[in-house]
Design a protein around this motif. Structure first.
Motif, PDB file in Angstrom:
ATOM      1  N   TYR A  24      -2.023 -24.489  33.348  1.00 43.11           N
ATOM      2  CA  TYR A  24      -2.499 -24.201  32.006  1.00 43.11           C
ATOM      3  C   TYR A  24      -3.226 -25.422  31.449  1.00 43.11           C
ATOM      4  O   TYR A  24      -2.876 -26.573  31.759  1.00 43.11           O
ATOM      5  CB  TYR A  24      -1.331 -23.841  31.083  1.00 43.11           C
ATOM      6  N   ILE A  25      -4.223 -25.168  30.624  1.00 42.96           N
ATOM      7  CA  ILE A  25      -4.948 -26.249  29.952  1.00 42.96           C
ATOM      8  C   ILE A  25      -5.038 -25.908  28.473  1.00 42.96           C
ATOM      9  O   ILE A  25      -4.922 -24.744  28.075  1.00 42.96           O
ATOM     10  CB  ILE A  25      -6.361 -26.461  30.531  1.00 42.96           C
ATOM     11  N   GLU A  44     -11.012 -28.453  21.531  1.00 40.50           N
ATOM     12  CA  GLU A  44     -11.533 -28.173  20.195  1.00 40.50           C
ATOM     13  C   GLU A  44     -10.660 -27.192  19.419  1.00 40.50           C
ATOM     14  O   GLU A  44     -10.311 -27.423  18.261  1.00 40.50           O
ATOM     15  CB  GLU A  44     -12.962 -27.635  20.295  1.00 40.50           C
ATOM     16  N   SER A  45     -10.314 -26.096  20.073  1.00 44.56           N
ATOM     17  CA  SER A  45      -9.567 -25.045  19.366  1.00 44.56           C
ATOM     18  C   SER A  45      -8.059 -25.210  19.448  1.00 44.56           C
ATOM     19  O   SER A  45      -7.328 -24.726  18.588  1.00 44.56           O
ATOM     20  CB  SER A  45      -9.938 -23.673  19.939  1.00 44.56           C
ATOM     21  N   GLY A  46      -7.567 -25.880  20.495  1.00 42.42           N
ATOM     22  CA  GLY A  46      -6.130 -26.009  20.708  1.00 42.42           C
ATOM     23  C   GLY A  46      -5.518 -24.797  21.390  1.00 42.42           C
ATOM     24  O   GLY A  46      -4.297 -24.734  21.588  1.00 42.42           O
ATOM     25  N   ILE A  47      -6.356 -23.819  21.777  1.00 43.23           N
ATOM     26  CA  ILE A  47      -5.863 -22.602  22.416  1.00 43.23           C
ATOM     27  C   ILE A  47      -5.426 -22.898  23.855  1.00 43.23           C
ATOM     28  O   ILE A  47      -6.128 -23.580  24.604  1.00 43.23           O
ATOM     29  CB  ILE A  47      -6.952 -21.504  22.424  1.00 43.23           C
ATOM     30  N   LYS A  91      -5.240 -14.100  28.363  1.00 46.60           N
ATOM     31  CA  LYS A  91      -4.998 -14.928  27.185  1.00 46.60           C
ATOM     32  C   LYS A  91      -3.503 -15.144  27.074  1.00 46.60           C
ATOM     33  O   LYS A  91      -2.706 -14.314  27.528  1.00 46.60           O
ATOM     34  CB  LYS A  91      -5.572 -14.304  25.920  1.00 46.60           C
ATOM     35  N   CYS A  92      -3.135 -16.279  26.508  1.00 40.70           N
ATOM     36  CA  CYS A  92      -1.726 -16.634  26.339  1.00 40.70           C
ATOM     37  C   CYS A  92      -1.331 -16.347  24.895  1.00 40.70           C
ATOM     38  O   CYS A  92      -1.962 -16.859  23.960  1.00 40.70           O
ATOM     39  CB  CYS A  92      -1.500 -18.108  26.657  1.00 40.70           C
ATOM     40  N   VAL A  93      -0.305 -15.529  24.717  1.00 44.18           N
ATOM     41  CA  VAL A  93       0.112 -15.140  23.364  1.00 44.18           C
ATOM     42  C   VAL A  93       1.501 -15.672  23.058  1.00 44.18           C
ATOM     43  O   VAL A  93       2.310 -15.917  23.957  1.00 44.18           O
ATOM     44  CB  VAL A  93       0.072 -13.603  23.195  1.00 44.18           C
ATOM     45  N   GLU A  94       1.763 -15.867  21.787  1.00 39.53           N
ATOM     46  CA  GLU A  94       3.029 -16.446  21.336  1.00 39.53           C
ATOM     47  C   GLU A  94       4.075 -15.369  21.090  1.00 39.53           C
ATOM     48  O   GLU A  94       3.816 -14.381  20.398  1.00 39.53           O
ATOM     49  CB  GLU A  94       2.807 -17.245  20.055  1.00 39.53           C
ATOM     50  N   VAL A  95       5.240 -15.563  21.666  1.00 41.27           N
ATOM     51  CA  VAL A  95       6.351 -14.633  21.466  1.00 41.27           C
ATOM     52  C   VAL A  95       6.900 -14.814  20.052  1.00 41.27           C
ATOM     53  O   VAL A  95       7.096 -15.948  19.590  1.00 41.27           O
ATOM     54  CB  VAL A  95       7.466 -14.893  22.507  1.00 41.27           C
ATOM     55  N   PRO A  96       7.143 -13.740  19.307  1.00 40.60           N
ATOM     56  CA  PRO A  96       7.642 -13.849  17.925  1.00 40.60           C
ATOM     57  C   PRO A  96       8.956 -14.629  17.847  1.00 40.60           C
ATOM     58  O   PRO A  96       9.772 -14.592  18.770  1.00 40.60           O
ATOM     59  CB  PRO A  96       7.856 -12.386  17.511  1.00 40.60           C
ATOM     60  N   ILE A 103      -1.543 -18.521  21.672  1.00 44.64           N
ATOM     61  CA  ILE A 103      -0.830 -19.794  21.557  1.00 44.64           C
ATOM     62  C   ILE A 103      -1.827 -20.884  21.195  1.00 44.64           C
ATOM     63  O   ILE A 103      -2.777 -21.149  21.943  1.00 44.64           O
ATOM     64  CB  ILE A 103      -0.110 -20.141  22.870  1.00 44.64           C
ATOM     65  N   ASN A 104      -1.600 -21.513  20.063  1.00 44.21           N
ATOM     66  CA  ASN A 104      -2.477 -22.588  19.591  1.00 44.21           C
ATOM     67  C   ASN A 104      -1.651 -23.859  19.458  1.00 44.21           C
ATOM     68  O   ASN A 104      -0.705 -23.922  18.676  1.00 44.21           O
ATOM     69  CB  ASN A 104      -3.098 -22.216  18.242  1.00 44.21           C
ATOM     70  N   LEU A 105      -2.003 -24.854  20.240  1.00 46.80           N
ATOM     71  CA  LEU A 105      -1.233 -26.099  20.268  1.00 46.80           C
ATOM     72  C   LEU A 105      -1.914 -27.213  19.495  1.00 46.80           C
ATOM     73  O   LEU A 105      -1.557 -28.383  19.641  1.00 46.80           O
ATOM     74  CB  LEU A 105      -1.013 -26.536  21.726  1.00 46.80           C
ATOM     75  N   LYS A 106      -2.890 -26.838  18.666  1.00 41.50           N
ATOM     76  CA  LYS A 106      -3.570 -27.858  17.874  1.00 41.50           C
ATOM     77  C   LYS A 106      -2.655 -28.305  16.750  1.00 41.50           C
ATOM     78  O   LYS A 106      -2.180 -27.504  15.956  1.00 41.50           O
ATOM     79  CB  LYS A 106      -4.871 -27.304  17.294  1.00 41.50           C
ATOM     80  N   MET A 107      -2.405 -29.594  16.700  1.00 39.27           N
ATOM     81  CA  MET A 107      -1.495 -30.142  15.700  1.00 39.27           C
ATOM     82  C   MET A 107      -2.287 -30.831  14.602  1.00 39.27           C
ATOM     83  O   MET A 107      -3.130 -31.688  14.876  1.00 39.27           O
ATOM     84  CB  MET A 107      -0.534 -31.155  16.346  1.00 39.27           C
TER      85      MET A 107
END
Length: 215
Positions: free
Chosen positions: A3-4, A8-11, A22-27, A201-205
């Protein structure tokens, strides 16, 4: 799977797949609380091990002491219940399976965190106020303040804590695997259209900003 993170987007994106993805976030629902908790605990344990490995080879006392303190706090946090529906803590008795030596060391580190690092119970006792007396003239010269500084037997203590962290990490890895297996049936029954609606999943902090103005 590799995974990378898009800079720019943090996605989060999966690499080198032969299909669109696409990688999605589990609730963050109660049914997923165990998995989320164990992942957070894994991060704390891995961080603690990193701090300890650095502290073991560090010669500067202040740096070694700082690394040790944050490692103890990271370790103890894994066994503390969070308020407001946060992570579920580990159970030391279950992790150490009745090993009296490990449980004793565990209690020592938790007490160290509570009495030395997170609160000032021990520091208050170590702070002293005294008087310099002139015995010849029978009067006091000045009020003096003294701060005792306890030093840890680092060589043994760092290694003991690292062993405990590694044991916990091994157990948490198993817990995460079991958590995923337990949830697999749930997701197998879900309609793909529902899963696709989960946010990516957005890992932009964002930088943590504090208002330090006096107004």
């Amino acid at each position: 799977m590799n995974y990378i993170v898009d800079k720019e987007s943090g996605i989060l994106k999966a690499e080198n797949l032969c299909f669109n993805s696409k990688c999605v976030e589990v609730p963050r629902e109660d049914k997923f609380r165990g998995l989320y908790s164990h992942i957070l605990i894994k991060i704390d344990l891995e961080n603690a091990i990193t701090y300890l490995e650095r502290a073991i080879v560090e010669d500067d006392y202040s740096i070694k002491d700082g690394l040790f303190r944050i490692a103890v706090i990271s370790y103890a946090k894994c066994f503390s219940a969070s308020k407001r529906g946060g992570r579920s803590p580990l159970n030391a008795e279950k992790i150490y399976k009745g090993n009296k030596e490990d449980i004793y060391h565990h209690k020592c580190f938790v007490e160290m965190r509570n009495k030395y690092f997170a609160h000032d119970e021990k520091d208050f006792k170590d702070a002293m106020v005294g008087l310099l007396l002139n015995v010849d003239s029978r009067e006091y010269v000045e009020i003096i303040d003294v701060a005792l500084r306890g030093e840890f037997a680092f060589e043994a203590t760092l290694k003991i804590l690292r062993v405990l962290c590694e044991k916990n990490l091994d157990e948490v890895e198993i817990m995460i695997k079991n958590d995923k297996e337990g949830l697999r049936a749930y997701f197998d029954e879900k309609n793909f259209c529902d899963l696709e609606k989960y946010p990516e999943i957005n890992l932009k902090m964002e930088p943590v900003k504090m208002d330090i103005s006096s107004d």
